[in-house]
Each structure stands twice: as structure tokens, then as C-alpha cells.
Design a protein around this motif. Structure first.
Motif, short mmCIF file in Angstrom:
data_model
loop_
_atom_site.label_atom_id
_atom_site.label_comp_id
_atom_site.label_asym_id
_atom_site.label_seq_id
_atom_site.Cartn_x
_atom_site.Cartn_y
_atom_site.Cartn_z
N GLU A 32 14.76 -6.01 -34.58
CA GLU A 32 14.90 -4.64 -35.06
C GLU A 32 16.18 -4.48 -35.89
N ASN A 33 17.27 -5.05 -35.40
CA ASN A 33 18.54 -4.96 -36.15
C ASN A 33 18.47 -5.72 -37.46
N ALA A 35 15.82 -6.14 -39.27
CA ALA A 35 14.91 -5.46 -40.18
C ALA A 35 15.45 -4.14 -40.71
N LYS A 36 16.60 -3.72 -40.21
CA LYS A 36 17.17 -2.46 -40.68
C LYS A 36 17.51 -2.57 -42.16
N PRO A 37 17.20 -1.53 -42.92
CA PRO A 37 17.54 -1.57 -44.34
C PRO A 37 19.05 -1.50 -44.55
N ALA A 38 19.46 -1.91 -45.75
CA ALA A 38 20.87 -1.83 -46.10
C ALA A 38 21.34 -0.38 -46.04
N HIS A 39 22.62 -0.20 -45.87
CA HIS A 39 23.19 1.14 -45.79
C HIS A 39 22.88 1.95 -47.05
N VAL A 40 22.44 3.16 -46.87
CA VAL A 40 22.13 4.06 -47.98
C VAL A 40 23.14 5.19 -47.94
N ASN A 48 16.36 11.86 -52.12
CA ASN A 48 15.03 11.34 -51.83
C ASN A 48 14.05 12.51 -51.72
N CYS A 171 11.08 4.35 -41.89
CA CYS A 171 12.24 3.77 -41.21
C CYS A 171 11.83 2.82 -40.10
N PRO A 174 9.36 -1.42 -40.63
CA PRO A 174 9.81 -2.81 -40.66
C PRO A 174 10.20 -3.32 -39.28
#
Length: 185
Positions: A32-33, A35-40, A48, A171, A174
Motif C-alpha cells: 500500500e505504501n 503504491a501511494k502516488p507521489a506528493h501532490v 482538480n 486514491c 492502486p
């Protein structure tokens, strides 16, 4: 007090779990960690369109919620010209329908897995009822019926709305794909 001594900070320290269960849990958390997306940045997130849509849905859903919950007794008193006791009883009528309908909507939304229409339809019904209420404010029973529909429409989407952001923004998708499907045993 029991929680402080019994629960652990990390799954690796959980002696009450079997080794396979601990390993699975650690692997699931690591996947899970990873697969986290990059910081937005906050500014990118606020631009958005889906975030703006969810913000509007929440804003336009909670505004009548506050209006009705704060002013319903005053509106009923002004419409009916009744005493405090009768106004209190009449003001309870919308909630007598709204609470069971909210529970039924949440149950049905969970059962079917559908969230968008379980959120949208009650909100649209609430808006329509408030419009009818505005134009029919000289008819006490029709006004009370419309306030009841509006109150039910305001509260019914509450169970399904929290599941909309992960589904709409993607969110959790992934992390769900990357994590092992189920614990051993």
C-alpha cells in the motif's frame, strides 16, 4: 488502559497474530505504501475538477442540512401558528422519516455498491422539495410534507458520500491492486 498495554505500534510486534498473519499484514502495508502516488501540491489538488465537484456536492448538501436543522422549528412555528409543544412535535415529523430513510439508503447503497445515484437522487429530491416549499408556503400541510421530503433528501446521502472520493479520485485503487488479496489461514 488495556489498550495501552495490549495493542502494539507495529504489526511485527503483534504477538497475538500468527506469524503468517503478521507477515501478510506487513506485506499488505508495504504494498500500500509503495503504491501511494507521489506528493501532490495543495494547489494542484484544488484545481482538480473532481475535487471541485466533490467540494460542490458537499457544500450544496450541507448548506440545507444546517438551514433545516437550525431553522426548522422556527419555520414550522411561522407556518402553523401553533404553540411551542405542537411546533416541537411537528418539527420532529421530518426526522421521523429522514432517519429510517437514511439507514435504508445506506443499506441499499452498500448492498448494490452504487454510490453516485444514492447520493445524487436524494439531493435532487431535496432541492425540488425546497422549491415547492418556497412557492407553497401558504399551505401548512403541503409545506410540512415538502420540509419532510427535503429533510429526508438532505440526510439520506450521508452514508454513501464518504465512498465517493476514493472511487472518483482513484486514491485507493492502486493500493487495492498491489496488496495481497486476503490473509493466510
Amino acid at each position: 488502559v488495556v489498550t495501552l498495554f495490549y495493542l502494539t505500534d507495529r504489526p511485527q510486534q503483534a504477538r497475538w497474530l500468527k506469524k503468517e498473519e503478521r507477515d501478510w499484514l506487513v506485506a499488505a502495508l508495504e504494498a500500500e505504501n509503495a503504491a501511494k502516488p507521489a506528493h501532490v501540491s495543495i494547489w494542484k489538488a484544488l484545481r482538480n475538477p473532481d475535487v471541485l465537484l466533490l467540494t460542490a456536492i458537499l457544500f450544496f448538501g450541507l448548506t440545507p442540512n444546517y438551514g433545516l436543522s437550525l431553522w426548522l422549528p422556527q419555520v414550522v412555528q411561522r407556518l402553523s401558528q401553533r404553540g411551542v409543544s405542537e411546533v416541537s412535535l411537528l418539527s420532529a415529523v421530518p426526522y421521523l422519516l429522514a432517519i429510517p430513510l437514511m439507514l435504508l439508503t445506506g443499506w441499499h447503497s452498500d448492498r448494490t455498491g452504487e454510490r453516485r445515484w444514492h447520493t445524487a437522487i436524494p439531493r435532487f429530491a431535496s432541492g425540488a422539495a425546497l422549491v415547492v416549499f418556497y412557492f407553497a408556503s401558504d399551505q401548512v400541510w403541503l409545506s410540512l410534507a415538502m420540509l419532510t421530503v427535503a429533510t429526508a433528501g438532505v440526510y439520506s446521502p450521508h452514508p454513501g458520500f464518504p465512498q465517493l472520493p476514493p472511487g472518483l479520485l482513484g486514491c485507493a485503487a492502486p493500493a487495492r491492486r498491489a496488496a495481497p488479496t486476503r490473509p493466510p489461514g
